[in-house]
Design an enzyme around this catalytic site. Structure first.
Site, short mmCIF file in Angstrom:
data_model
loop_
_atom_site.label_atom_id
_atom_site.label_comp_id
_atom_site.label_asym_id
_atom_site.label_seq_id
_atom_site.Cartn_x
_atom_site.Cartn_y
_atom_site.Cartn_z
N GLU A 51 47.79 48.48 49.27
CA GLU A 51 47.25 48.77 50.60
C GLU A 51 45.96 49.59 50.54
O GLU A 51 45.19 49.64 51.49
CB GLU A 51 48.28 49.48 51.46
CG GLU A 51 48.66 50.86 50.96
CD GLU A 51 49.72 51.50 51.85
OE1 GLU A 51 49.40 51.79 53.00
OE2 GLU A 51 50.85 51.73 51.38
N THR A 52 45.74 50.25 49.42
CA THR A 52 44.52 51.05 49.28
C THR A 52 43.30 50.17 49.04
O THR A 52 42.17 50.66 49.10
CB THR A 52 44.67 52.01 48.10
OG1 THR A 52 45.25 51.29 47.00
CG2 THR A 52 45.57 53.18 48.47
#
Lengths: 254, 326
Positions: A51-52
């Site tokens: 998700e980063t």
């Protein structure tokens, strides 16, 4: 048969759910290890992404957070949160994403609570919150959920619904406007559950060697159909070897 | 927003100038990586109170600001810190004890809210959170929102897709823009004018910078403008948004800075130990933050040179290979 620990069984059970062509959204800990195991054992053409914003990281060492610099090294691209979440909301790429989530509480339809126990404003216990969990659960067609098999975690009613599963059942997601999909499998320290195609209710699909159906039911607040339950195949020596030597040689997660 | 040619300031001056009691702020980084920790410790040192913090997943930074008593309200997606804290410890305590008030969003929603602010639009749509308590349960009531001109009147709004079923989407969730008074980022390189270069993942830093009225950029290295402009495609923070540039070597410690140093496991574990106990935490604040003059002082108390050598990034991988991290 080779000896193994429960966490190895859980990791391998999850890894077996991942197929070639899957884009795997994982968090930290056991979910990241499951994605690494799948890539090294049964799904070499799966892609890990975070998700980063990192896609297909090399992961020479296990990251201890999704923002760990270890996810940045030799990734295909390094972006940001916007890139990661739009990839999942995008109907072309998003349909290939399989999410791996965990929670403090789960209900019969696979809805998850990672926010509070008790009252929201003045909770008895505060947890981390959604993070990207609600986003993944809202967007993608398949999710693996890791849970501890405990009565206080398999509850009739969540204290707070953080991430959508099948909501209130059969037609829940469609009625609410969510994308089709939702949780596909729940993997605990005792068992594997799946969801009925029609009713979307959780049922017991498998129990680990040495665990009885009764034991599992005693550790849940709600009843589930157990008529399809069969013993889960233990990890093979080959699976264990790769998991231990290639995925987590430093024993950071196992 | 500022087009001055030279924005280099001392950290204490930059914080004093742009972060006031009651300010609405956002901080860059993500859990254990590239949080602007030197700036956060300086905010705590200056005793700034009543901040409204907008956080997606600012683990260590958010937890220390909350523990330092600086925050009264918080919009947050994730209060955890990887393996070091499944739930951030002072955050959990403050919410349970009611010393801070919270509104929960998801990570994508927070990201969209910064982007809406950056775009100058009141909201952006998503399908995330339909059917959940993120939508239905509010920490801040409509009445409270109506009274506060710096808050949107609603937490989120669900509406039918005004384009019919276009893109197979019957409904959308509208998330309101964020416009922080100040965003504070730590980047690897910046010039005196405020052009910034982030190596590795950018998280939501760029959107956070562009949404804010003011930006403080702390950096590992202050480099010549000519050097940064040789590869402008690698620069992610346009100087026009930036008000203050502060060179602070190791300014993200104890969180990591890709290509420069890893997170500091010893420091993070020590923090976890202190954060769990009110007395130890008070002593931690007194000794490590209020008892040090600046970030150099903080580092000296946290293992100094020897520690820095241990977490120094390997030039090939960008992190400290084989670092003991448990």
């Amino acid at each position: 048969m080779e000896k193994y620990i429960l966490r190895e069984m859980m990791t391998i059970a999850a890894a077996r759910e991942i197929k070639n062509g899957d884009i795997v959204f994982g968090g930290t800990g056991i979910s990241m290890l499951a994605a690494m195991a799948a890539k090294n054992i049964n799904a070499p053409e799966s892609v890990m992404f975070f998700e980063t914003g990192a896609i297909d990281s090399k992961l020479d060492e296990i990251p201890l957070a999704v923002a760990d610099s270890r996810v940045m090294y030799l990734a295909a691209t390094n972006g940001g949160l916007f890139d990661a979440f739009t990839t999942m909301q995008n109907p072309i790429t998003g349909r290939h994403v399989i999410g791996i989530l965990g929670a403090a509480q789960i209900d019969l339809y696979g809805n998850l609570n990672t926010t509070v126990i008790g009252n929201y404003v003045k909770p008895k216990t505060r947890f981390s919150g959604s993070g990207g969990g609600c986003d993944v659960a809202s967007f993608v067609p398949r999710c693996i959920i890791f849970m501890q098999q405990e009565k206080k975690r398999f509850v009739k009613k969540l204290d707070y619904l953080t991430s959508p599963g099948h909501l209130d059942g059969a037609d829940g997601r469609r009625k609410t406007g969510l994308r089709e999909g939702g949780p596909t499998v729940v993997i605990t320290n005792m068992a594997v559950f799946r969801f009925d195609g029609l009713t979307k209710r959780m049922y017991l699909a498998g129990y680990y060697p040495g665990i009885t159906v009764q034991q599992i039911l005693e550790n849940m607040e709600f009843a589930v159909d157990v008529s399809h339950a069969a013993e889960v195949a233990p990890p093979t020596p080959e699976e264990l070897k790769i998991l231990r030597e290639k995925c987590d040689p430093q024993r950071l997660i196992l | 927003m500022n087009t001055k040619d030279d924005k280099v300031m001392a950290l204490s001056d930059a914080i004093r100038e742009y972060v006031k009691d009651g300010s609405h702020i956002s901080i860059g980084g993500f859990t254990i990586n590239r949080n602007p920790m030197a700036a956060i410790y300086e905010i705590i040192r200056q005793g700034i109170r009543d901040l409204y913090l907008y956080a997606h997943s600012n683990g260590q930074g958010a937890d220390e600001l909350i523990g330092g008593g600086c925050v009264s309200r918080l919009d947050i997606a994730y209060g955890g810190n990887g393996k070091y804290a499944a739930t951030c410890i002072r955050f959990r305590k403050a919410v349970q004890e009611g010393t801070i008030r919270v509104e929960d969003y998801s990570n994508f929603q927070m990201c969209l809210r910064f982007m809406a602010g950056a775009m100058g639009m009141p909201f952006l749509p998503t399908v995330s959170s339909l059917g959940t308590d993120l939508l239905n349960v509010w920490g801040f009531s409509e009445e409270e929102r109506a009274r506060d001109p710096k808050m949107p009147n609603q937490k989120m709004i669900v509406m039918d897709n005004p384009f019919g079923g276009w893109m197979d989407t019957p409904k959308v969730v509208l998330v309101p823009a964020i416009q922080p008074d100040v965003t504070i980022l730590h980047v690897q390189k910046a010039d005196k004018q405020g052009t910034g270069r982030i190596h590795g993942l950018t998280f939501a830093d760029v959107e956070q910078a562009k949404s804010a009225k003011h930006v403080i950029l702390t950096c590992e290295e202050l480099v010549d403008t000519a050097v940064l402009r040789r590869n402008p495609d690698q620069n992610n923070i346009p100087f026009i948004h930036v008000d203050a540039v502060v060179p602070v070597p190791h300014g993200a410690l104890p969180t990591a800075c890709y290509g420069y140093y890893d997170y500091d496991p010893a420091c993070l574990l020590h923090y976890v130990k202190c954060a769990k106990d009110d007395d130890l935490h008070r002593e931690y604040l007194r000794k490590f933050i209020h008892g040090t003059k600046d970030h150099e002082g903080f580092i000296a108390l946290n293992g100094g040179r020897e520690r820095l050598d241990r977490i120094k990034a390997d030039p090939e991988t960008g992190y400290a290979v084989n670092l003991a991290r448990g």
